[in-house]
Structures are given as C-alpha cells and as structure tokens.
Design a protein around this motif. Structure first.
Motif, mmCIF file in Angstrom:
data_model
loop_
_atom_site.group_PDB
_atom_site.id
_atom_site.type_symbol
_atom_site.label_atom_id
_atom_site.label_comp_id
_atom_site.label_asym_id
_atom_site.label_seq_id
_atom_site.Cartn_x
_atom_site.Cartn_y
_atom_site.Cartn_z
ATOM 1 N N VAL A 154 0.857 -1.184 0.000
ATOM 2 C CA VAL A 154 0.000 0.000 0.000
ATOM 3 C C VAL A 154 0.894 1.235 0.000
ATOM 4 O O VAL A 154 1.683 1.436 0.920
ATOM 5 N N LEU A 155 0.797 2.069 -1.075
ATOM 6 C CA LEU A 155 1.645 3.277 -1.195
ATOM 7 C C LEU A 155 1.004 4.480 -0.522
ATOM 8 O O LEU A 155 1.679 5.331 0.038
ATOM 9 N N THR A 156 -0.304 4.537 -0.579
ATOM 10 C CA THR A 156 -1.007 5.665 0.032
ATOM 11 C C THR A 156 -2.415 5.233 0.416
ATOM 12 O O THR A 156 -2.941 4.267 -0.140
ATOM 13 N N GLY A 157 -3.028 5.955 1.359
ATOM 14 C CA GLY A 157 -4.379 5.595 1.805
ATOM 15 C C GLY A 157 -4.332 4.738 3.065
ATOM 16 O O GLY A 157 -3.290 4.229 3.462
ATOM 17 N N ASN A 158 -5.490 4.542 3.694
ATOM 18 C CA ASN A 158 -5.604 3.793 4.948
ATOM 19 C C ASN A 158 -5.749 2.295 4.669
ATOM 20 O O ASN A 158 -6.800 1.837 4.244
ATOM 21 N N LYS A 159 -4.672 1.550 4.924
ATOM 22 C CA LYS A 159 -4.691 0.118 4.592
ATOM 23 C C LYS A 159 -5.628 -0.680 5.521
ATOM 24 O O LYS A 159 -6.003 -1.811 5.227
ATOM 25 N N HIS A 160 -6.007 -0.057 6.667
ATOM 26 C CA HIS A 160 -6.888 -0.768 7.602
ATOM 27 C C HIS A 160 -8.370 -0.569 7.286
ATOM 28 O O HIS A 160 -9.218 -1.197 7.914
ATOM 29 N N SER A 161 -8.672 0.301 6.330
ATOM 30 C CA SER A 161 -10.084 0.522 5.989
ATOM 31 C C SER A 161 -10.560 -0.547 4.995
ATOM 32 O O SER A 161 -9.786 -1.382 4.535
ATOM 33 N N TYR A 162 -11.855 -0.488 4.662
ATOM 34 C CA TYR A 162 -12.480 -1.565 3.885
ATOM 35 C C TYR A 162 -13.073 -1.046 2.591
ATOM 36 O O TYR A 162 -13.514 0.101 2.511
ATOM 37 N N LEU A 163 -13.105 -1.929 1.580
ATOM 38 C CA LEU A 163 -13.822 -1.635 0.333
ATOM 39 C C LEU A 163 -15.299 -1.890 0.616
ATOM 40 O O LEU A 163 -15.711 -3.032 0.804
ATOM 41 N N LEU A 164 -16.084 -0.798 0.677
ATOM 42 C CA LEU A 164 -17.471 -0.937 1.108
ATOM 43 C C LEU A 164 -18.479 -0.804 -0.026
ATOM 44 O O LEU A 164 -19.609 -1.264 0.079
ATOM 45 N N LYS A 165 -18.060 -0.136 -1.111
ATOM 46 C CA LYS A 165 -18.981 0.065 -2.253
ATOM 47 C C LYS A 165 -18.214 -0.204 -3.536
ATOM 48 O O LYS A 165 -16.994 -0.346 -3.525
ATOM 49 N N GLY A 166 -18.931 -0.156 -4.631
ATOM 50 C CA GLY A 166 -18.275 -0.244 -5.940
ATOM 51 C C GLY A 166 -17.939 -1.657 -6.374
ATOM 52 O O GLY A 166 -18.129 -2.634 -5.652
ATOM 53 N N LYS A 167 -17.377 -1.730 -7.610
ATOM 54 C CA LYS A 167 -17.068 -3.016 -8.225
ATOM 55 C C LYS A 167 -15.582 -3.083 -8.536
ATOM 56 O O LYS A 167 -14.855 -2.107 -8.369
ATOM 57 N N VAL A 168 -15.125 -4.255 -8.979
ATOM 58 C CA VAL A 168 -13.739 -4.423 -9.423
ATOM 59 C C VAL A 168 -13.732 -4.320 -10.941
ATOM 60 O O VAL A 168 -14.489 -5.034 -11.619
ATOM 61 N N VAL A 169 -12.893 -3.416 -11.474
ATOM 62 C CA VAL A 169 -12.818 -3.268 -12.941
ATOM 63 C C VAL A 169 -11.356 -3.268 -13.385
ATOM 64 O O VAL A 169 -10.461 -2.954 -12.596
ATOM 65 N N ILE A 170 -11.130 -3.661 -14.644
ATOM 66 C CA ILE A 170 -9.786 -3.589 -15.225
ATOM 67 C C ILE A 170 -9.792 -2.472 -16.264
ATOM 68 O O ILE A 170 -10.617 -2.478 -17.185
ATOM 69 N N ALA A 171 -8.872 -1.509 -16.095
ATOM 70 C CA ALA A 171 -8.797 -0.367 -17.023
ATOM 71 C C ALA A 171 -7.907 -0.767 -18.194
ATOM 72 O O ALA A 171 -6.692 -0.613 -18.141
ATOM 73 N N ALA A 172 -8.563 -1.299 -19.246
ATOM 74 C CA ALA A 172 -7.772 -1.747 -20.407
ATOM 75 C C ALA A 172 -8.225 -1.086 -21.701
ATOM 76 O O ALA A 172 -7.632 -1.281 -22.755
ATOM 77 N N SER A 173 -9.294 -0.267 -21.645
ATOM 78 C CA SER A 173 -9.807 0.349 -22.878
ATOM 79 C C SER A 173 -9.400 1.823 -22.974
ATOM 80 O O SER A 173 -8.623 2.321 -22.161
ATOM 81 N N SER A 174 -9.945 2.501 -23.981
ATOM 82 C CA SER A 174 -9.584 3.907 -24.208
ATOM 83 C C SER A 174 -10.135 4.772 -23.075
ATOM 84 O O SER A 174 -11.021 4.365 -22.338
ATOM 85 N N LYS A 175 -9.612 6.008 -23.012
ATOM 86 C CA LYS A 175 -10.011 6.919 -21.936
ATOM 87 C C LYS A 175 -11.512 7.214 -21.995
ATOM 88 O O LYS A 175 -12.178 7.282 -20.965
ATOM 89 N N ILE A 176 -12.041 7.344 -23.193
ATOM 90 C CA ILE A 176 -13.476 7.673 -23.346
ATOM 91 C C ILE A 176 -14.325 6.525 -22.800
ATOM 92 O O ILE A 176 -15.255 6.721 -22.031
ATOM 93 N N LEU A 177 -13.950 5.266 -23.202
ATOM 94 C CA LEU A 177 -14.718 4.110 -22.717
ATOM 95 C C LEU A 177 -14.564 3.922 -21.204
ATOM 96 O O LEU A 177 -15.501 3.584 -20.514
ATOM 97 N N MET A 178 -13.311 4.174 -20.741
ATOM 98 C CA MET A 178 -13.056 4.007 -19.310
ATOM 99 C C MET A 178 -13.956 4.907 -18.475
ATOM 100 O O MET A 178 -14.511 4.497 -17.477
ATOM 101 N N SER A 179 -14.104 6.129 -18.888
ATOM 102 C CA SER A 179 -14.909 7.079 -18.110
ATOM 103 C C SER A 179 -16.379 6.667 -18.072
ATOM 104 O O SER A 179 -17.127 7.084 -17.196
ATOM 105 N N ASP A 180 -16.775 5.791 -19.003
ATOM 106 C CA ASP A 180 -18.173 5.316 -19.018
ATOM 107 C C ASP A 180 -18.408 4.178 -18.004
ATOM 108 O O ASP A 180 -19.486 4.071 -17.436
ATOM 109 N N PHE A 181 -17.393 3.308 -17.804
ATOM 110 C CA PHE A 181 -17.668 2.147 -16.933
ATOM 111 C C PHE A 181 -16.931 2.177 -15.591
ATOM 112 O O PHE A 181 -17.179 1.353 -14.736
ATOM 113 N N ILE A 182 -15.996 3.160 -15.401
ATOM 114 C CA ILE A 182 -15.384 3.297 -14.063
ATOM 115 C C ILE A 182 -16.186 4.340 -13.292
ATOM 116 O O ILE A 182 -16.363 5.459 -13.763
#
Length: 549
Positions: A154-182
């Motif tokens: 962990v480089l930054t942020g609180n490592k003791h906190s939890y992922l409480l919302k959201g999904k897991v995504v892989i950013a492999a497409s163009s910037k325009i497409l990424m902004s639609d699904f992230i």
C-alpha cells in the motif's frame, strides 16, 4: 494434550454402593497413587446409602464423583490443537495456515469461542464459482488483505479501511470508454497508462491496483492522498492480479456458521462415530459447555482412542459393574465374593479372598507395600469392616476381619463399638425415602443360567423400624422387578440384634424357590430366616443352588 500427563486410573466399586465398596475404593486409590506415582481416582458407581454418607461426613472425606459409564469419551482422544482464526482474516491467510500446518479445516473464533469453520473445500469453491464484480465490496474486503492477495504494497491511503462500495474493474480500454464504466468507489486494476491512472483519480475510485510495479507520478500520488484513494502497487500483471484479488475476501464470507456439527469432551466415542458416518466432513470442532473451542477431531484420531483404565473393588459380577466395563481396560479386581461373570481382554491382577470385607484385603496390601494408612484411610477401612460384618456378628466375618478392624481403630484413634452404633443408626434412618430408594439402597443383581434376580437388604437394630420399612417396600417390589427387567426380587429385612432376617419375595416361583431351598412348610406365611444375616455367604449361595437344580 499429553497422554502421560492426563493418565489416571479409576478405582470403583459396584452399583448401589455400600460402605465397603466406597471406603475400599478411596483407601486403595490412595495406596496405589503412593506406590505407583500414577494418579488413581476413587469413584462411585451409584448413590450412597445413609450409612456411607454418615461415615464420609464423620471423617471429613469428600464423596467420590459418580462414574456412570466406562465407554471411551472424546476426552480420551488426543485432539488436534489448532489456533482459531479471526473472521476478518482473508481466505488467502486461511489457506496459507492450512498449508503450513498440513490441515484441511480451520476454526473461526472470537475471544476463544467458536464462530464458524472454514475448510479447504470452501476456499476451492471460491475459484470454481462465478462471482460478479461487486463480490469484494459485498464481502467488505480490507485493503491490506487486498494488497497481500496480490503480493503488493500500500503506497497511500488507509490500509486498515475496507472496500465498502463499488465493483472491481480492469482499465484496459480507451479513456473515453473508461470514463463510461469506471464509477466512484470502484477498485480499478491497471498498468502504467497515465490516462487510466488519472481517470481513476477523476472519478474518485476508492482503490487503484497498479500492476507490474509500474511507475506512479508524484502528482498522481498527491491527488490520491487528497481524495483518500488507496493505491496498491503489485509486481503481477493484470491477469494474475485479477485472478488473485478474490483471495482478499474475509473468511466470514465463506465459512460455515450455521448448523455446525460440534462435539463435547463428555460425548461418547460410539455416538460420535455414528454422527461422523452421516456427515462428510474431515474434521469436527470440539467445544466446552460455553462454546469455547478446544480442538479438532477426525475419524482417524478416533482409531487411537485411549481406553479408560479401571480397578474394580468389592465385585466381579458384570451386572453389578459400571456400564461399559467391557470396553474399559480392567487392570485389577480386588474382591471377596464368589467368582462370576466379568471377562477381561488381557490378564489382570485378580485378588479374591474368603474374608468378610474387601477392606481387610486392602489393609493386607498396605502391609505388603510397607505403607501405614493415614488416620483417615484407617478410619474408612475400619468402618467398612464394621459395616460388612455387622460388627463381627455376620457368619462372613473371619478372625482376620476382626483383628484388622481393631488394628485400624488403633491407628485411627476410634472406638469400634461406639462407631458401629452410630453407623447402624444412620443406616437405618430411612425417613423421607421412597419405596424405590429404599429397595435399591443396598441392592445386587445376579445371573444364574437364564434367570436374573436381585437381592436388596436393609439392616436395623430396631424391630419396629423394620416393620415400617416392610410396609413401604413390600407393595413396591413387583413394580421394581418389572421396571428393572428381573425375573425375581428378594428383599432382606435384617435385625442386627436378633441376628435374623425376614425375607420378602417377588416374581414367578420366587417364593417356592425359597421355601424349597430352606426346606420350609408350604403354608409358611412370614419367611423368617434365623441366623441368616449375610446376603453374600448365606442367602445368595442357597438361592444359586436352588436355581441351578
């Protein structure tokens, strides 16, 4: 659990114990403990009668604990001792602990109490089943566990906190497409593309997993810090990181927590085997009465169960012994009755002498070992001889019994005649006791061919008291006979002063057998046996002879 450390031998008399079987067990256990260094524990096989209770109270001796069954219990099996996991640890940590200890099941505990169980099968299932991309937030994965799952930091942020919302995504497409699904609060897996990193910052993702140790600019790190976004850097590529990330899910998400099959230390091995045969688990948790986890047990460990070790005193009749005696390791039998039906798996030390009391034999063994009994043990052994020989009046009494009792009285500093009077008065004080209780206070069961019969006895110095006991017991005998599955019951009302017994009979042919055995007229109304005060030496041998004809 060390087997040697917990090794103990039970010393126990017969069911419906009398003063001899209790006092001899206590004194002999003390002798064996002194001589061998192994803990020998006196036990009782049933409720104490009034006389024995008086003796123990009079000499300040604790009542031995009840031993109702000698079958093996879980406490006789060496448990697999395993440290419990917290429910918040990741399945990766659980898997690593399983590999390290070469086990397939781990308990999940909180403050020592069992919360659930996680198995290697549960972890395998996480790979075989298809989960949607929100699984990590549903399971409340902790960021430090996510970092560990992908071998990252962990480089930054609180490592003791939890992922409480959201999904897991892989950013492999163009910037325009990424902004639609992230979206906000997502966890984004990415490589070294600066536009992907910036896009995750702009939409306020909750966590960025940067693969292949790709460089991250100070500008991105600073923005992440301001927005409290966790950044994890991993040496893995995006495929491997995505594959491993589910290992961060806490065990509580996959553990079994309802309908847990657990056992307790007092459970009998036979019963546990039956349950195990119906369940397809490899290991089962053992807990105490408060739910505290004690260890695991498997079918294989049940094969190494340690048989209970026992010394039997004052009996060698299976019907009189503690239940399950055939499954125990009988080490010794010390007795003064007829030879009977107990069978042993291996040769045992068997000592049987024609004396009036087991306590007489026990004192001989003290002498042979060169040990002088302490005052309390001497008092108990003396009391046993007084009881079994009716203070030397019984025909079972030998000169050795009387000299032994007098010697023990000297060691204990007691008056034999005074103690005898107090004991017999206490023993015949049966006020408040039910017919069933009186009937089985001093009761022994015997088998001859296919006939199972029981003989009860009450001793008293008062003829009037014996009449009252007769009124209570006589109407109950038939019920007692059928409820205990006996063919016949005989009950001796023994008058210590007149040295005679009135005999009550119950069951088909019981009366006829007694009249025939003692050659009494058929019209005899009250069966009064003059000079008969001993069940062991006078009544039972005569009965056995009559039944064998």
């Amino acid at each position: 659990m060390s087997r040697e450390k917990n090794k103990k031998v039970y010393v126990v008399g017969h069911k419906n114990p009398d003063t001899d079987s209790i006092c001899s067990a206590i004194a002999y256990a003390d002798l064996k403990t002194k001589v061998t260094g192994i803990h020998h524990e006196p036990r009782r096989a049933g409720q104490l009668n009034e006389e024995t209770q008086y003796v123990l109270e009079h000499f300040g001796v604790k009542v031995p604990r009840l031993l109702s069954d000698l079958r093996e219990q879980i406490k006789d099996v060496e448990l697999k001792e395993v440290e419990g996991l917290k429910s918040s640890v990741s399945i990766r940590t659980a898997w690593e602990k399983m590999q390290e200890s070469n086990i397939h099941t781990l308990p999940v505990t909180r403050d020592g109490k069992l919360e659930g169980v996680i198995t290697i099968g549960d972890i395998a299932k996480t790979y075989m089943e298809v989960y949607d991309s929100t699984i990590l937030s549903k399971a409340r994965a902790q960021y430090r566990n996510i970092a560990r799952a992908v071998d990252g930091e962990v480089l930054t942020g609180n490592k003791h906190s939890y992922l409480l919302k959201g999904k897991v995504v892989i950013a492999a497409s163009s910037k325009i497409l990424m902004s639609d699904f992230i979206n906000k609060d997502d966890l984004v897996i990415m490589g070294d593309r600066k536009d992907a990193q910036q896009c995750a910052i702009d939409v306020s993702a909750s966590c960025m997993v940067v693969c292949q140790n790709a460089p991250i600019s100070d500008r991105i790190l600073k923005q992440a810090e301001e927005k409290q976004i966790v950044i994890i850097r991993t040496p893995h590529d995006t495929f491997t990181a995505a594959q491993h990330i589910n290992q961060s899910i806490p065990v509580k998400y996959f553990m079994t927590k309802s309908s847990l099959v657990t056992f307790k230390l007092k459970d009998y091995v036979d019963d546990v085997k039956d349950v195990m045969a119906r369940k397809r688990f490899r290991d089962f948790p053992i807990v105490d009465n408060k739910g505290k986890f004690l260890g695991l047990i498997s079918r294989r460990r049940l094969l190494n169960v340690r048989k209970k070790q026992v010394i039997l005193v004052d009996h060698n009749e299976k019907n009189q012994a503690v239940d399950g005696v055939e499954e125990a390791e009988v080490l010794e039998i010390i007795d003064h009755h007829r030879l009977s039906s107990i069978q042993t798996m291996a040769p045992v030390y068997f000592r049987n002498q024609p004396v009036g009391c087991t306590a007489t034999i026990v004192y001989q063994m003290y002498q042979e070992a060169g040990v002088v009994p302490d005052q309390t043990d001497a008092a108990l052994l003396c009391s046993a001889i007084i009881s079994d020989t009716l203070m030397f009046r019984s025909p079972t009494c030998t000169p050795l019994d009387e000299t032994t009792a007098r010697t023990l009285a000297g060691i204990a500093g007691i008056d034999v005649e005074e103690l005898a009077q107090e004991m017999f008065n206490a023993g015949s004080n049966l006020k408040g006791k039910s017919a069933e209780e009186i009937c089985f206070l001093d009761f022994k069961q015997f088998t001859v061919n296919d006939t199972v019969f029981g003989v009860g006895q009450v001793n008293s110095m008062s003829a009037d008291e014996l009449k009252e006991i007769r009124k209570t017991v006589a109407p109950h005998l038939e019920k007692a006979r059928t409820s205990h599955g006996l063919n016949m019951i005989f009950f001796m009302l023994t008058n210590i002063i007149t040295e005679s017994s009135e005999l009550l009979c119950c069951g088909p042919e019981a009366r006829e057998k007694i009249l025939s055995a003692y050659d009494l007229p058929e019209d005899t109304h009250t069966i009064m046996l003059k000079g008969v005060v001993s069940r062991k030496k006078q009544l039972v041998p005569t009965l056995v002879g009559a039944l064998q004809q």
